[in-house]
Design an enzyme around this catalytic site. Sequence first.
Site, short mmCIF file in Angstrom:
data_model
loop_
_atom_site.label_atom_id
_atom_site.label_comp_id
_atom_site.label_asym_id
_atom_site.label_seq_id
_atom_site.Cartn_x
_atom_site.Cartn_y
_atom_site.Cartn_z
N GLU A 50 0.82 -1.22 0.00
CA GLU A 50 0.00 0.00 0.00
C GLU A 50 0.85 1.26 0.00
OE1 GLU A 50 -3.10 0.45 -0.58
OE2 GLU A 50 -3.55 -1.69 -0.69
N THR A 56 1.67 5.69 -7.30
CA THR A 56 2.51 4.93 -8.22
C THR A 56 1.68 3.81 -8.84
OG1 THR A 56 4.40 5.35 -6.78
CG2 THR A 56 4.69 3.69 -8.49
N TYR A 95 9.18 9.35 -4.48
CA TYR A 95 8.47 9.71 -3.25
C TYR A 95 9.12 9.00 -2.05
CZ TYR A 95 5.00 11.45 -6.53
OH TYR A 95 4.37 12.13 -7.55
N TYR A 133 -7.41 6.34 3.71
CA TYR A 133 -7.54 5.35 2.63
C TYR A 133 -6.62 4.16 2.87
CZ TYR A 133 -6.19 2.87 -1.51
OH TYR A 133 -5.85 1.86 -2.37
N ASP A 151 -9.98 5.83 -3.18
CA ASP A 151 -8.86 6.37 -3.95
C ASP A 151 -9.41 6.88 -5.29
OD1 ASP A 151 -9.41 4.07 -5.38
OD2 ASP A 151 -7.34 3.36 -5.43
#
Length: 382
Positions: A50, A56, A95, A133, A151
């Site tokens: 997750e 991504t 990220y 989420y 999402d």
Amino acid sequence: MPDDMKCLDPVSIRAIRVIRRHLLKWYGVHHRDLPWRRVPHNAYRQVVAELMLQQTQVVTVVPYYERFVKRFPTVSDLAAARLDEVLRFWAGLGYYARAKNLHRIARIVVTKHKGRFPDTVEGLQQLPGIGRYTAGAIASIAFDRRSPILDGNVKRVLARLFAIRRDVNEPATVRRLWGLAEAILPNRNCGDFNQALMELGATVCLSKSPQCGRCPVRNQCRALRDGLVDRLPISRKRTTVQTILMAVLLIEHRGKYLLCRRPAGGLWPNLWELPTIVCSKPSDVRKTLKKLVSELGVTPGSVAFSPKPLFQMTHRLTHRRIVLSVYRPETELQPKQVHPRFRSTWVARRSLSRWALPRIHQKILERVLSLSLSSKRGRMER
């Protein structure tokens, strides 16, 4: 009427059982074989997946996930690792705050929770980098908690199923969509159902050219009934892409390249890179390069540069376009010229793959090594 049904009208309530049944049946047959789905009740593997999947695409994540869990098969293995090694196995995925958060999560779970992940949305949200989420996805998939998710894919599916004709990014609409996500969720098989919603959005209910003929809930879709599929969801959110110019120095000495450590915050935190500096505009590149040389501890006047870069590369992030111009000094720099206060090291070519570099710097070095090899072959042929 239960609270999570208040956002629905009687027609929608009657359709819920049909939607649940058809979507779960479809998912059981048509879901993609993804590595984290093979171990659905392994909370650690779900957390890794997750966090990697945040911003991504799945196709990008799969090889990184497989390599990562092979090196760190358990939460204890990850907690015991150094951050540098974690970043090396994350390098290229982008990220990087996610990698730091994942490492922090592992250490918190091992030291404070005896190696067991919290099994509720509230508990999971106490961990760094896990929002509503992500917590809902982990809780439903790993622990079969009745926790909704929302999402981009699920937003699109729900906006079409229930013909939501308002901007899906407005706070009031987001609240309504969360309510729908909870209302539509069954009491059992919650993880499979949430994944079915995501899978439908990722493979059938696409933002462009949706494949309505393949949709298992097309008969319950109000957007399809009303001819609104191509107009929904409505999103007025506009993203501005920022262009960032960077000058990169390729400094080599006896088969070793100079790498520098990036700061802990900002872009590519804590990773290693070729010496790099941001330029305000193209005409300032040479002046900026002199500043970079000075920061290395080298007298700027002692280093000359070609007026043109060796080559340029462009790296695209969600909201940024980074243009890197690669320069090689015409004057060879010696290791002793680099000031020891500068966070740097010299790395042999054969060892570069063992260092945590941003993907774009990996590509730069791959191209440099390729050009060097081609040059050697040319000289041999002559």
